[in-house]
Design an enzyme around this catalytic site. Structure first.
Site, short mmCIF file in Angstrom:
data_model
loop_
_atom_site.label_atom_id
_atom_site.label_comp_id
_atom_site.label_asym_id
_atom_site.label_seq_id
_atom_site.Cartn_x
_atom_site.Cartn_y
_atom_site.Cartn_z
N LYS A 14 0.83 -1.22 0.00
CA LYS A 14 0.00 0.00 0.00
C LYS A 14 0.86 1.26 0.00
O LYS A 14 0.66 2.16 -0.81
CB LYS A 14 -0.93 0.03 1.24
CG LYS A 14 -1.84 -1.16 1.37
CD LYS A 14 -2.76 -1.04 2.57
CE LYS A 14 -2.10 -1.07 3.93
NZ LYS A 14 -1.49 -2.37 4.30
N ARG A 89 -9.86 1.08 8.56
CA ARG A 89 -9.44 -0.26 8.97
C ARG A 89 -10.52 -1.00 9.72
O ARG A 89 -10.31 -2.15 10.12
CB ARG A 89 -8.23 -0.11 9.87
CG ARG A 89 -6.94 -0.46 9.11
CD ARG A 89 -5.94 -0.61 9.99
NE ARG A 89 -4.71 -1.20 9.86
CZ ARG A 89 -3.64 -0.67 9.31
NH1 ARG A 89 -3.69 0.46 8.67
NH2 ARG A 89 -2.51 -1.29 9.41
N ARG A 128 11.97 -6.11 5.29
CA ARG A 128 11.99 -4.70 5.70
C ARG A 128 12.56 -4.56 7.11
O ARG A 128 13.28 -3.60 7.40
CB ARG A 128 10.58 -4.10 5.63
CG ARG A 128 10.60 -2.62 5.96
CD ARG A 128 9.29 -1.94 5.69
NE ARG A 128 8.24 -2.45 6.54
CZ ARG A 128 6.96 -2.13 6.41
NH1 ARG A 128 6.57 -1.32 5.46
NH2 ARG A 128 6.07 -2.62 7.25
N ARG A 134 11.30 -1.25 11.14
CA ARG A 134 10.08 -0.79 11.81
C ARG A 134 9.83 -1.73 12.98
O ARG A 134 9.87 -2.95 12.79
CB ARG A 134 8.91 -0.84 10.82
CG ARG A 134 8.22 0.51 10.69
CD ARG A 134 7.15 0.47 9.65
NE ARG A 134 5.99 -0.28 10.06
CZ ARG A 134 4.88 -0.32 9.34
NH1 ARG A 134 4.79 0.33 8.20
NH2 ARG A 134 3.84 -1.02 9.77
N ARG A 146 -0.75 -8.89 13.14
CA ARG A 146 -1.25 -7.83 12.25
C ARG A 146 -2.09 -8.42 11.11
O ARG A 146 -3.11 -7.87 10.74
CB ARG A 146 -0.08 -7.01 11.68
CG ARG A 146 0.48 -6.02 12.69
CD ARG A 146 1.91 -5.63 12.41
NE ARG A 146 2.11 -4.96 11.15
CZ ARG A 146 3.29 -4.89 10.51
NH1 ARG A 146 4.37 -5.47 11.04
NH2 ARG A 146 3.41 -4.24 9.37
P1 AP5 Z 1 4.66 -1.54 2.00
O1 AP5 Z 1 4.43 -0.78 0.75
O2 AP5 Z 1 5.20 -0.83 3.16
O3 AP5 Z 1 3.32 -2.34 2.40
P2 AP5 Z 1 2.09 -1.84 3.24
O4 AP5 Z 1 0.90 -2.53 2.67
O5 AP5 Z 1 2.06 -0.35 3.31
O6 AP5 Z 1 2.46 -2.51 4.62
P3 AP5 Z 1 2.53 -1.91 6.10
O7 AP5 Z 1 3.45 -2.79 6.87
O8 AP5 Z 1 2.78 -0.45 6.08
O9 AP5 Z 1 1.07 -2.18 6.52
P4 AP5 Z 1 0.43 -2.08 7.89
O10 AP5 Z 1 -0.98 -2.13 7.49
O11 AP5 Z 1 0.87 -3.11 8.86
O12 AP5 Z 1 1.01 -0.72 8.50
P5 AP5 Z 1 0.42 0.70 8.82
O13 AP5 Z 1 1.54 1.64 8.80
O14 AP5 Z 1 -0.76 1.00 7.98
O15 AP5 Z 1 5.59 -2.77 1.62
C1 AP5 Z 1 6.12 -3.62 2.63
C2 AP5 Z 1 7.55 -4.02 2.24
O16 AP5 Z 1 7.51 -4.79 1.05
C3 AP5 Z 1 8.46 -2.79 1.93
O17 AP5 Z 1 9.73 -3.04 2.43
C4 AP5 Z 1 8.45 -2.74 0.40
O18 AP5 Z 1 9.64 -2.19 -0.10
C5 AP5 Z 1 8.28 -4.18 0.02
N1 AP5 Z 1 7.52 -4.38 -1.23
C6 AP5 Z 1 6.42 -3.67 -1.64
N2 AP5 Z 1 5.97 -4.14 -2.80
C7 AP5 Z 1 6.79 -5.17 -3.15
C8 AP5 Z 1 6.83 -6.06 -4.27
N3 AP5 Z 1 5.94 -5.99 -5.26
N4 AP5 Z 1 7.78 -7.00 -4.27
C9 AP5 Z 1 8.69 -7.09 -3.26
N5 AP5 Z 1 8.73 -6.27 -2.18
C10 AP5 Z 1 7.77 -5.33 -2.13
O19 AP5 Z 1 -0.09 0.52 10.31
C11 AP5 Z 1 0.81 0.28 11.38
C12 AP5 Z 1 0.05 0.25 12.69
O20 AP5 Z 1 -0.54 1.53 12.95
C13 AP5 Z 1 -1.14 -0.74 12.76
O21 AP5 Z 1 -0.73 -2.03 13.11
C14 AP5 Z 1 -2.01 -0.07 13.82
O22 AP5 Z 1 -1.51 -0.32 15.10
C15 AP5 Z 1 -1.83 1.42 13.53
N6 AP5 Z 1 -2.82 1.95 12.58
C16 AP5 Z 1 -2.55 2.51 11.36
N7 AP5 Z 1 -3.67 2.91 10.75
C17 AP5 Z 1 -4.68 2.60 11.59
C18 AP5 Z 1 -6.10 2.74 11.50
N8 AP5 Z 1 -6.68 3.29 10.42
N9 AP5 Z 1 -6.84 2.30 12.55
C19 AP5 Z 1 -6.28 1.76 13.64
N10 AP5 Z 1 -4.94 1.58 13.77
C20 AP5 Z 1 -4.14 1.99 12.76
MG MG Z 2 2.16 1.05 4.88
#
Ligand code: AP5
Ligand code: MG
Length: 192
Positions: A14, A89, A128, A134, A146
């Site tokens: 994402k 979410r 990552r 992270r 997660r």
């Molecule tokens: P990346 O692009 O970072 O993937 P992502 O889908 O953004 O994954 P996240 O880990 O950010 O998702 P998340 O939902 O756990 O985290 P968030 O920050 O939203 O890609 C991941 C890795 O893969 C990278 O290293 C990238 O380079 C690599 N990659 C990408 N595409 C690739 C490909 N095609 N091939 C190979 N490698 C690839 O949330 C974190 C925390 O915040 C949550 O757990 C929660 O506690 C809180 N939070 C955030 N938003 C909310 C909400 N709305 N409500 C409640 N809690 C929330």
């Molecule tokens: Mg993300």
């Protein structure tokens, strides 16, 4: 204004894709995960309260992220639309976002859902953790939690959006460039 949700489990790409898409289509990228991590880095009271929830891979309370998004929407000018990443979410966050947008004469135009195999998600997040570190990527149990939280609390949004006609599945496996092309093809239909 055209508004997109980029949706999918942790590690589905994402954030990676949002940065590129926002630049290409003049969209404002709003990631609640990035906003929460910025609060933690700045050492704010909110950041301190949220960091233990995030380090376990649980969701922070709905009202915290809803408030963050509302204030960003109101302070942003001059873009073609919003690209919401990692928000909503829960179904409650989805209902709140719809209301927020409706009150301002907008709607969710399309929900792009990245489909990625479980093993590939884990592989990307472990990689990552080695590279950038992270905290919620460091422990495999937190990664699995997660993904479980996504299935339990976030996936039900797909059915909700399917009924609204906004759900668009996108193959999230393969190279970053190929996935970007698939998403772009889909988004172009909504953009002039
Ligand atoms: P990346 O692009 O970072 O993937 P992502 O889908 O953004 O994954 P996240 O880990 O950010 O998702 P998340 O939902 O756990 O985290 P968030 O920050 O939203 O890609 C991941 C890795 O893969 C990278 O290293 C990238 O380079 C690599 N990659 C990408 N595409 C690739 C490909 N095609 N091939 C190979 N490698 C690839 O949330 C974190 C925390 O915040 C949550 O757990 C929660 O506690 C809180 N939070 C955030 N938003 C909310 C909400 N709305 N409500 C409640 N809690 C929330
Ligand atoms: Mg993300």
């Amino acid at each position: 204004m055209v508004n997109f949700l980029i949706f999918g489990p942790p590690g589905s790409g994402k954030g990676t894709q949002s940065v590129r898409l926002a630049e290409k289509y003049n969209l404002t990228h709003l990631s609640t995960g990035d906003m929460l991590r910025a609060e933690i880095s700045a050492g704010t009271e909110l950041g301190k309260k949220m960091s233990s929830i995030m380090s376990k891979g649980e969701l922070v309370p709905d009202e915290v992220v809803i408030e963050m998004i509302a204030s960003k929407i109101d302070s942003t000018k001059g873009c073609a639309g919003f690209l919401f990443d990692g928000f909503p979410r829960t179904v409650a966050q989805t209902i709140a976002l719809e209301k927020m947008l409706n009150d301002r004469g907008m709607k969710i135009d399309s929900m792009l859902v990245l489909d990625v195999d479980h093993d590939e998600l884990v592989k990307r997040l472990i990689t990552r953790a080695e590279l950038s570190g992270r905290p919620d990527d460091k422990d495999p149990n937190v990664i699995e939690n997660r993904i479980d939280v996504y299935k339990e609390k976030t996936e039900p949004i797909i059915d909700y959006c399917r009924k609204r006609g906004t759900y668009q599945p996108v193959n999230g496996m393969g190279s970053i460039e190929d996935i970007f092309e698939r998403l772009s093809r889909n988004m172009k239909r909504y953009l002039k």
